[in-house]
Design an enzyme around this catalytic site. Sequence first.
Site, short mmCIF file in Angstrom:
data_model
loop_
_atom_site.label_atom_id
_atom_site.label_comp_id
_atom_site.label_asym_id
_atom_site.label_seq_id
_atom_site.Cartn_x
_atom_site.Cartn_y
_atom_site.Cartn_z
N PRO A 1 6.52 8.07 -63.37
CA PRO A 1 5.19 8.15 -62.74
C PRO A 1 4.62 6.77 -62.46
CG PRO A 1 5.36 9.75 -64.49
CD PRO A 1 6.61 8.93 -64.56
N CYS A 2 4.09 6.61 -61.24
CA CYS A 2 3.69 5.28 -60.78
C CYS A 2 2.20 5.01 -60.96
CB CYS A 2 4.06 5.11 -59.31
SG CYS A 2 3.22 6.25 -58.19
N GLN A 3 1.42 5.98 -61.43
CA GLN A 3 -0.03 5.78 -61.50
C GLN A 3 -0.45 4.53 -62.27
OE1 GLN A 3 1.55 8.63 -61.97
NE2 GLN A 3 0.46 10.35 -61.06
#
Length: 363
Positions: free
Chosen positions: A82-84
């Site tokens: 996940p890149c958040q």
Amino acid sequence: MSIRAVDIFCGAGGLTYGLQEAGIDVQAGFDIEPECRHPYVENNADVEFIESDIAADVSVEDIEPYLSAGEADHTLIAGCAPCQPYSKMSNGNKNSADNHEKWGLMEEFSDLIAGVEPDLVTMENVPQVRKHEPYENFQSRLKELGYMIWDGVVDCPKYGVPQQRKRLVLLASKHGHIELQDPTHDPDEVTVKSELERYDLAKLEEGETSDDDFLHTARGLSEKNIKRIRNSEPGGTWEDWPEDLRLNCHTKDSGRKYTASYGRMKWKDPAPTITTRFFNYGSGRFGHPEEDRAITVREGAILQTFPKDYSFVSSEDDLSVQSMGKLIGNAVPVRLAKAIGETLVQHVENEGPQKRLQTATQD
């Protein structure tokens, strides 16, 4: 030369779909979100979906059977943590690993790689990940395990993705030098028009749904937003509007720089990056180039280079626009995934099955 793979953080299956198109045998996908099950299994042949928390529930023993079953010359672990935490949209302290619960997932990903030691690894993420310690640690660990690494920021239109989108791609191999294949498309020819006009999509008013595809649904707009989009030129800004349609924030210095919100796309340009809120007119330049509405879930998926018939939910009753936006916006664009897969296939064909053994002997 065959490659057998598993997809960690598989989402709706964009990465798996592209890898399969390149000839890679993806056996299974792992993801914590139950909404991923239908699109992942329905659109990808002979795969299994495992709903699991990568941080808590997935072990080396869970992955190894999928890579060892049957005959394969090479093994691959693919994924997109996940890149958040790394995104430009994140407002937290980016230097603190304790600041976001998903910071640690890159470490969990490297733990699985270290336990399995596949021949090949690939990861896709936002370019900003390069600036942070978890990514540096991830690379260092792969090098300690004997992988040769290539990473680069990819301009997506050069690989057929009609978005002003840049993504970090990492490739790692136990077989020697590896790097992403040369661009596959002329970026000047990869546009909103070139992609959407490939399909006979129904023209829609705001709030209307196509009779042929319930994912081709335009969200309703308020009366003021209808006036705003009617006063918006493709590629223009809110400065094109009459004064009475402007937002309060547009009168402040802090709001003047946000010129893309409530904007229209341009037919002859790539789309903006398809985010998880692309279906919302006010979330960016997500207005249709000529129809007075935001783009639909189906149009967003097409701009992510999913096939037009890619199934995201089993029925209209199960449709949640917010959920579909999240699945589509977070996906690896299919054409980029295919380019990654073609690179890996060509790499093992060039290097041959004995390269890893020779390297290990030299070590």
